[in-house]
Design an enzyme around this catalytic site. Structure first.
Site: not given
Length: 219
Positions: A89, A151
């Site tokens: 991420e 996200k």
């Protein structure tokens, strides 16, 4: 409905101890969560703890502000994978995005994606810092960079996921990428609302489990 396989069990506070990572991994196994999301310094430990489990290890890089150099993000991502991370991420460079320097935003993401190959890449937009048009533009850039997930939030800004912003993301990307909703999601009912609008994963803060019994989004 059991949504355990949609849960990314997250612990990213800077004071996280080894004991807390051990507890995090144990609880993830016990509850059959999809994965754990942790800082890169603990990837090797988590991978060892989860070795015989289907639970995935996700590492954040260039976290939590996304303002680090691209080379630094690339190095951290490659090292995290070497240590056992199965997903990466990164936070989008908000300064570049706000400057409308879209070429640099794209390069930042694309370089990380190219460096990690087939490893899943998620890009955190930090929606609380963006208006509708910026969310749309950020999503378009992410698609150009062939990211796997978008996200909503890092958990380190002024707000987390919202249904309104999540719907904007979904309308923009359709099925070209998946969505992780994270931040301010504390129970099963709220989690279900996000899944119903097309979210694939729910980022769930492990610290909430320690504070309130309602914060367990599992049927």
């Amino acid at each position: 409905m059991n949504i355990s396989k949609h849960i990314e069990y997250t612990l990213l506070k800077p004071t996280t101890t080894e004991r807390e990572i051990i507890d995090l991994c144990y609880e993830a196994i016990q509850n059959d969560y999809y994965g754990v999301c942790i800082n890169s310094s603990y990837v090797a430990l988590a991978r060892q703890l989860l070795e015989n489990s289907p639970t995935k290890v996700c590492s954040v890089v260039g976290f939590p502000f996304g303002a680090m150099s691209t080379d630094a993000k690339v190095f951290e991502a490659k090292k995290a994978i070497e240590d056992g991370a199965e997903e990466i991420e990164m936070v989008i460079n908000l300064g570049f995005l706000k400057s409308k320097n879209y070429v640099s935003v794209l390069k930042d993401i694309s370089d990380v994606k190219m460096a990690i190959g087939n490893t899943t890449l998620k890009v955190i937009l930090e929606i609380s810092e963006l208006n509708k048009n910026e969310i749309i533009k950020a999503c378009e850039i992410c698609l150009d960079a062939n990211v796997d997930f978008i996200k909503t939030s890092s958990g380190f800004s002024k707000g987390g996921a919202t249904l309104t912003a999540t719907k904007i993301i979904k309308k923009t990307i359709k099925d070209a990428a998946k969505i992780t909703a994270s931040g301010d999601i504390e129970d099963l009912e709220t989690s279900m609302k996000y899944l119903e609008v097309g979210v694939h994963r729910i980022g769930f803060n492990a610290l909430l489990n320690k504070k309130t019994k309602k914060a367990r989004p599992i049927s």
